[in-house]
Design a protein around this motif. Structure first.
Motif, PDB file in Angstrom:
ATOM      1  N   ILE A   1       0.816  -1.218   0.000  1.00  0.00           N
ATOM      2  CA  ILE A   1       0.000   0.000   0.000  1.00  0.00           C
ATOM      3  C   ILE A   1       0.849   1.267   0.000  1.00  0.00           C
ATOM      4  N   PRO A   2       1.873   1.396   0.853  1.00  0.00           N
ATOM      5  CA  PRO A   2       2.695   2.622   0.774  1.00  0.00           C
ATOM      6  C   PRO A   2       3.367   2.795  -0.579  1.00  0.00           C
ATOM      7  N   GLN A   3       3.762   1.689  -1.208  1.00  0.00           N
ATOM      8  CA  GLN A   3       4.386   1.763  -2.527  1.00  0.00           C
ATOM      9  C   GLN A   3       3.397   2.278  -3.570  1.00  0.00           C
ATOM     10  N   LEU A   4       2.174   1.767  -3.535  1.00  0.00           N
ATOM     11  CA  LEU A   4       1.165   2.186  -4.512  1.00  0.00           C
ATOM     12  C   LEU A   4       0.759   3.644  -4.289  1.00  0.00           C
ATOM     13  N   VAL A   5       0.592   4.035  -3.043  1.00  0.00           N
ATOM     14  CA  VAL A   5       0.244   5.428  -2.748  1.00  0.00           C
ATOM     15  C   VAL A   5       1.344   6.370  -3.235  1.00  0.00           C
ATOM     16  N   ALA A   6       2.599   5.973  -3.034  1.00  0.00           N
ATOM     17  CA  ALA A   6       3.721   6.807  -3.491  1.00  0.00           C
ATOM     18  C   ALA A   6       3.697   6.975  -5.003  1.00  0.00           C
ATOM     19  N   LYS A   7       3.418   5.895  -5.717  1.00  0.00           N
ATOM     20  CA  LYS A   7       3.354   5.961  -7.178  1.00  0.00           C
ATOM     21  C   LYS A   7       2.213   6.876  -7.629  1.00  0.00           C
ATOM     22  N   LEU A   8       1.082   6.789  -6.952  1.00  0.00           N
ATOM     23  CA  LEU A   8      -0.052   7.644  -7.279  1.00  0.00           C
ATOM     24  C   LEU A   8       0.283   9.116  -7.024  1.00  0.00           C
ATOM     25  N   GLN A   9       0.969   9.381  -5.938  1.00  0.00           N
ATOM     26  CA  GLN A   9       1.365  10.753  -5.628  1.00  0.00           C
ATOM     27  C   GLN A   9       2.377  11.307  -6.628  1.00  0.00           C
ATOM     28  N   GLN A  10       3.106  10.388  -7.275  1.00  0.00           N
ATOM     29  CA  GLN A  10       4.073  10.796  -8.292  1.00  0.00           C
ATOM     30  C   GLN A  10       3.403  11.055  -9.644  1.00  0.00           C
ATOM     31  N   GLY A  11       2.104  10.752  -9.750  1.00  0.00           N
ATOM     32  CA  GLY A  11       1.377  11.036 -10.974  1.00  0.00           C
ATOM     33  C   GLY A  11       0.951   9.827 -11.786  1.00  0.00           C
ATOM     34  N   LEU A  12       1.298   8.610 -11.332  1.00  0.00           N
ATOM     35  CA  LEU A  12       0.903   7.413 -12.069  1.00  0.00           C
ATOM     36  C   LEU A  12      -0.569   7.098 -11.814  1.00  0.00           C
ATOM     37  N   ASP A  13      -1.244   6.629 -12.858  1.00  0.00           N
ATOM     38  CA  ASP A  13      -2.605   6.122 -12.724  1.00  0.00           C
ATOM     39  C   ASP A  13      -2.531   4.615 -12.509  1.00  0.00           C
ATOM     40  N   ILE A  14      -3.270   4.115 -11.514  1.00  0.00           N
ATOM     41  CA  ILE A  14      -3.228   2.697 -11.172  1.00  0.00           C
ATOM     42  C   ILE A  14      -4.643   2.131 -11.171  1.00  0.00           C
ATOM     43  N   ALA A  15      -4.799   0.943 -11.757  1.00  0.00           N
ATOM     44  CA  ALA A  15      -6.063   0.218 -11.699  1.00  0.00           C
ATOM     45  C   ALA A  15      -5.904  -0.953 -10.747  1.00  0.00           C
ATOM     46  N   GLN A  16      -6.866  -1.131  -9.866  1.00  0.00           N
ATOM     47  CA  GLN A  16      -6.837  -2.297  -8.991  1.00  0.00           C
ATOM     48  C   GLN A  16      -7.907  -3.283  -9.432  1.00  0.00           C
ATOM     49  N   VAL A  17      -7.531  -4.561  -9.537  1.00  0.00           N
ATOM     50  CA  VAL A  17      -8.470  -5.609  -9.931  1.00  0.00           C
ATOM     51  C   VAL A  17      -8.350  -6.789  -8.969  1.00  0.00           C
ATOM     52  N   SER A  18      -9.445  -7.481  -8.775  1.00  0.00           N
ATOM     53  CA  SER A  18      -9.425  -8.739  -8.037  1.00  0.00           C
ATOM     54  C   SER A  18      -9.497  -9.872  -9.051  1.00  0.00           C
ATOM     55  N   ASP A  19      -9.458 -11.109  -8.575  1.00  0.00           N
ATOM     56  CA  ASP A  19      -9.492 -12.243  -9.501  1.00  0.00           C
ATOM     57  C   ASP A  19     -10.808 -12.306 -10.266  1.00  0.00           C
ATOM     58  N   ALA A  20     -11.892 -11.891  -9.636  1.00  0.00           N
ATOM     59  CA  ALA A  20     -13.199 -11.920 -10.291  1.00  0.00           C
ATOM     60  C   ALA A  20     -14.146 -10.978  -9.562  1.00  0.00           C
ATOM     61  N   GLY A  21     -14.897 -10.212 -10.320  1.00  0.00           N
ATOM     62  CA  GLY A  21     -15.899  -9.335  -9.729  1.00  0.00           C
ATOM     63  C   GLY A  21     -15.336  -8.013  -9.248  1.00  0.00           C
ATOM     64  N   MET A  22     -16.025  -7.432  -8.277  1.00  0.00           N
ATOM     65  CA  MET A  22     -15.697  -6.104  -7.778  1.00  0.00           C
ATOM     66  C   MET A  22     -14.483  -6.118  -6.853  1.00  0.00           C
ATOM     67  N   PRO A  23     -13.573  -5.163  -7.019  1.00  0.00           N
ATOM     68  CA  PRO A  23     -12.495  -5.016  -6.038  1.00  0.00           C
ATOM     69  C   PRO A  23     -13.061  -4.628  -4.671  1.00  0.00           C
ATOM     70  N   SER A  24     -12.283  -4.883  -3.636  1.00  0.00           N
ATOM     71  CA  SER A  24     -12.587  -4.489  -2.248  1.00  0.00           C
ATOM     72  C   SER A  24     -13.567  -5.417  -1.539  1.00  0.00           C
ATOM     73  N   ILE A  25     -14.222  -6.351  -2.249  1.00  0.00           N
ATOM     74  CA  ILE A  25     -15.192  -7.217  -1.585  1.00  0.00           C
ATOM     75  C   ILE A  25     -14.492  -8.361  -0.851  1.00  0.00           C
ATOM     76  N   SER A  26     -13.622  -9.075  -1.534  1.00  0.00           N
ATOM     77  CA  SER A  26     -12.906 -10.200  -0.919  1.00  0.00           C
ATOM     78  C   SER A  26     -11.408 -10.089  -1.151  1.00  0.00           C
ATOM     79  N   ASP A  27     -10.900  -8.877  -1.187  1.00  0.00           N
ATOM     80  CA  ASP A  27      -9.470  -8.643  -1.368  1.00  0.00           C
ATOM     81  C   ASP A  27      -9.105  -7.388  -0.572  1.00  0.00           C
ATOM     82  N   PRO A  28      -7.833  -7.019  -0.508  1.00  0.00           N
ATOM     83  CA  PRO A  28      -7.442  -5.870   0.332  1.00  0.00           C
ATOM     84  C   PRO A  28      -7.686  -4.501  -0.293  1.00  0.00           C
ATOM     85  N   GLY A  29      -8.532  -4.416  -1.294  1.00  0.00           N
ATOM     86  CA  GLY A  29      -8.799  -3.137  -1.941  1.00  0.00           C
ATOM     87  C   GLY A  29      -9.326  -2.079  -0.996  1.00  0.00           C
TER      88      GLY A  29
END
Length: 293
Positions: A75-103
């Protein structure tokens, strides 16, 4: 109060929450494909699984693993990349992110860092099952996976037994038999329920009956595939539990009310925890004043 626009233009990047198909690849949306093509990085629950999806849609965006076992580091690595201007997509194995993963944890970290979070609509197993189940589509209560430990699962079920909404659970095939037995014991054999198996896939099917009938089926048949379990709500709840909880009311008052209505203390604590959306231990500590020591 904080106000965040998902698509405002500024130097920092955006986090996109991108749903993926729960079985049928044709359920991938045009927007999801375009987003995965356009972002700088894809944070995937399982990069090997996601790579098959990317190959199917000719997406060449680089991936980085993001799952429950590397959350603290990633998470700190991804937040740092986002703050540097990178766009990031988060995906789970199937369905909506954040339901059964650390999103969920990543979303909270982005909110704390004032990074825009843009959710995309798409496939969701719980709602897909609900609209074809035949049970009341609203109100509904999405619970997800019950606890794997038998004792804790039975306590969870006991705390949910009085809810009047249609209940939505996820369950793995090797645990389905025992979970259905516990549901029948906790909710009653005659409670209507539906098993939704292999949604959107070739062997998709719905098994409708009582909890006792479905438990008998799971005990005698070969259980394969991923399941959504829907259970009809309690038509005549015997406690004062409701779908909404007054968060300004003291925890002790809510627990004591349920105990006065006939529930055991541990079950009352569990039910208040479910209503408030927190862990049972939090309510236990508050009720017994352990958090003030």
């Amino acid at each position: 109060m904080e106000r965040t626009r998902s698509f405002k233009t500024e130097a920092q990047g955006h986090l996109y929450l991108v749903p993926t198909p729960i079985g049928n690849l044709d359920d991938m949306t045009f927007r999801a494909v375009k987003t995965l093509q356009a972002v700088d990085l894809i944070a995937a629950e399982d990069t090997r699984n996601t790579q098959k999806l990317l190959n199917h849609f000719d997406i060449t965006t680089k991936q980085i693993s993001f799952h429950e076992h590397n959350t603290r580091e990633r998470i700190p690595q991804l937040v740092a990349k986002l703050q540097q201007g990178l766009d990031i997509a988060q995906v789970s194995d199937a369905g909506m992110p954040s339901i059964s993963d650390p999103g969920h944890e990543l979303v909270n970290a982005c909110i704390a860092a004032h990074i825009p979070v843009a959710p995309l609509p798409g496939a969701n197993a719980g709602l897909t099952a609900l609209i074809a189940s035949g049970l009341a589509p609203q109100p509904f209560y999405f619970y997800g996976f019950l606890d794997r430990k038998p004792k804790d699962q039975r306590a969870e079920i006991e705390g949910l037994a009085q809810r009047p909404e249609t209940l939505i659970f996820y369950e793995a095939p090797h645990r389905l038999k025992k979970t259905l037995q516990n549901l029948a014991t906790g909710f009653g054999d005659d409670r209507p329920a539906v098993l939704c198996r292999e949604l959107t896939k070739r062997y998709e099917e719905f098994l409708r009956g009582t909890l006792a009938e479905l438990a008998d089926w799971a005990a005698t048949d070969t259980v394969r595939g991923e399941f959504v379990v829907l259970v009809g709500g309690n038509p005549a709840p015997t406690t004062t539990a409701t779908t909404a909880v007054d968060l300004s009311e003291p925890v002790e008052v809510q627990v004591d009310r349920l105990i006065a209505a006939g529930e055991k203390p541990n079950a009352a604590i569990k039910e208040v925890a479910n209503l408030r959306g927190v862990k049972k231990q939090v309510i236990y500590n508050t009720y017994h004043h352990l958090d003030k020591e």
